[in-house]
Design an enzyme around this catalytic site. Structure first.
Site, PDB file in Angstrom:
ATOM      1  N   LYS A  82       0.853  -1.187   0.000  1.00 58.88           N
ATOM      2  CA  LYS A  82       0.000   0.000   0.000  1.00 58.88           C
ATOM      3  C   LYS A  82       0.887   1.236   0.000  1.00 58.88           C
ATOM      4  CE  LYS A  82      -3.367  -2.424   2.948  1.00 58.88           C
ATOM      5  NZ  LYS A  82      -4.048  -2.436   4.256  1.00 58.88           N
ATOM      6  N   GLY A 113      -7.189  -3.621   2.485  1.00 59.07           N
ATOM      7  CA  GLY A 113      -8.222  -3.578   3.510  1.00 59.07           C
ATOM      8  C   GLY A 113      -7.639  -3.479   4.902  1.00 59.07           C
ATOM      9  N   LYS A 165      -4.226   6.436   3.638  1.00 59.96           N
ATOM     10  CA  LYS A 165      -4.572   6.264   5.059  1.00 59.96           C
ATOM     11  C   LYS A 165      -3.312   6.213   5.923  1.00 59.96           C
ATOM     12  CE  LYS A 165      -3.381   1.726   5.232  1.00 59.96           C
ATOM     13  NZ  LYS A 165      -2.586   0.983   6.236  1.00 59.96           N
TER      14      LYS A 165
END
Length: 328
Positions: A102, A131, A186
């Site tokens: 990510k 996720g 995030k």
């Protein structure tokens, strides 16, 4: 299914453990000494108290792993993704591929799907696995839900169905850009949340930061072609809440250390793991500038990380912004 996992860090090892309940797993890493130690002890140095089942084959040859397995999962850092895929350019030009990293390439700012397109241009059955998922919890068999995103909806759905095995639940999506951006950005917001918590600003401030951080993520994501609903799902708000609040979060830990006055390099060295949010912050700000998107939290994180701005001063700058109507 025969699955090769390339990268034996915390996440790659955790995936190997949980997927081995239903599939034949081969686990590879580029560090021969680590492979030898894992084969001998049946333990990962990144997952304390978790044993590697005997059914996981420790594979020293990445190309062989690509040739002999039905699905490849790249679980390296984003920086390690291109070098790993280059090893497979001949053996796996048309493989079925997922990536579990990510972030952005720290040298080029490329997103993972762009790295795949450049290094394995013949690979069409490809997608992101993302996720809210702390590796240690997944390895211990605790429930988690992930999303497989691919431009090929049939590939995403069939692979999610094949890997779905309670307590690990899989969903599918065709919003590859939205899923990748949610997973990358995030981490930047988690650094900000760690700074807030480290400064003792309280739960109210953390909630505001997470909410406005999600607004930043969605603004950039939608501008780049992501679907708004993606950012309200597992790979958006779900991953953000986990990473910004959980004690196992590497990026939140970096923020906590920065708030304590610890220099960035020492904070990263003490961590002993990759904190993707550090590289992602700079890439995210560059994307925001390119697309004309306002991202004040990301800008503040970059100022703390790379410009020497004191964390409390960054907070004061954010609080001192002109009032405005609440919108995404």
């Amino acid at each position: 299914m025969r699955v090769a996992i390339l990268g034996a860090g915390a996440w790659g090892s955790a995936l190997a453990v949980t997927l081995s309940r239903a599939h034949a797993i081969a686990l590879w890493t580029r560090a021969p000494a680590q492979l030898d130690a894992m084969a001998r002890t049946r333990e990962s140095p990144y997952l304390p108290g978790v044993s590697l089942p005997a059914s996981i084959a420790i594979q020293p040859d990445a190309a062989r792993a690509a040739r002999e397995n039905d699905l490849l999962i790249v679980a390296t850092s984003t920086a390690g993704m291109a070098p790993t895929l280059e090893r497979l350019s001949l053996a796996a030009s048309d493989c079925a591929l997922l990536w579990a990293c990510k972030g952005f390439d720290p040298q080029t700012g490329r997103m993972p799907h762009e790295i795949v397109a450049e290094t394995l241009p013949g690979c069409r059955r490809a997608g992101a696995l993302s996720g809210p998922s702390f590796a240690l919890e997944v390895a211990r068999g605790l429930p988690a839900a992930l999303t497989i995103a691919s431009l090929d909806g049939d590939f995403a759905a069939s692979t999610a169905a094949a890997l779905n095995n309670p307590p690990l639940r899989m969903y599918s999506s065709t919003d590859l850009i939205g899923v990748e951006l949610g997973g990358a950005l995030k981490n930047v917001m988690a650094i900000a949340a760690g700074i807030s918590d480290g400064l003792g600003l309280g739960a109210n401030a953390r909630a505001a930061l997470i909410t406005r951080g999600l607004a930043e993520i969605a603004r950039l994501g939608v501008r780049m072609g992501g679907g708004p609903e993606t950012f309200m799902g597992l790979t958006g708000v779900g991953d953000l809440v986990l990473t910004a609040t959980g004690d196992l979060s590497r990026n939140r830990t970096v923020g906590l250390r920065l708030a304590q006055g610890i220099p960035l390099e020492k904070a990263l060295s003490d961590l002993g793991h990759v904190a993707e949010g550090v590289h992602s912050a700079r890439a995210a700000l560059a994307l925001a500038t390119r697309h004309g998107v306002e991202m004040p939290i990301t800008e503040a994180v970059c100022a703390v990380l790379f410009e020497g701005l004191a964390p409390m001063r960054a907070v004061e700058n954010l609080l001192g912004r002109e009032p405005k109507r609440e919108t995404r």
